[in-house]
Scaffold this motif. Structure first.
Motif: not given
Length: 149
Positions: A54, A57, A59, A61, A64, A67-68, A105, A116
């Motif tokens: 997350s 991406m 800020q 968006i 998050k 979406i992940v 991204a 990540y």
């Protein structure tokens, strides 16, 4: 790097297994098997490293985490679609668009030094893009060659 290793290793194994079963090499089918396995491997990362992903991406968006999770589920669907003959070409085209859409991204994450897996900002940075961008084009080419021709 890990997805590339999964892709290449599974491709070699799939080539040998398909050859043992059918008596001939099927490069395209083995390529789709390998890409499907790589997509499932990548999807697992979406669920194991949700917080870190997350951070990839910007800020502005919203949603998050959702979406992940959604992109992880989509990768599993794409993996299945590549192996279903009636859906392989459509899946391949949608997957190519998907890979193009997620590239920003990866660029953002490199600019922000996102790690990540740790959900920190001590990642590889811009140097990673010298590997990641060509890798994305390799994945797109792989899909094209194994599923659209």
């Amino acid at each position: 790097m890990k997805p590339l290793i999964v892709l290449l290793l599974v491709f070699c194994i799939a080539l040998l297994i398909v050859r043992a079963i059918s008596g001939k090499y099927d490069i395209a089918f083995s390529g789709r098997i390998a890409m499907s396995c790589m997509l499932v491997f990548s999807a697992i990362g979406h669920f194991a490293f949700t917080k870190g992903m997350s951070l990839m991406m910007p800020q502005f968006i919203p949603f998050k985490l959702q979406i992940v999770y959604l992109t992880g589920v989509l990768e599993i669907i794409f993996a299945a679609g590549l192996l279903l003959p009636d859906f392989q070409v459509l899946t391949a085209w949608v997957l190519v668009v998907f890979l193009i859409l997620v590239l920003p991204a990866n660029i953002y994450a490199s600019i922000k030094n996102v790690n990540y897996q740790k959900a920190t900002f001590d990642g590889n940075g811009l140097a990673y893009l010298w590997f990641r961008i060509p890798l994305q084009f390799l994945f797109i080419s792989w899909i094209y060659l194994s599923a659209m021709i």
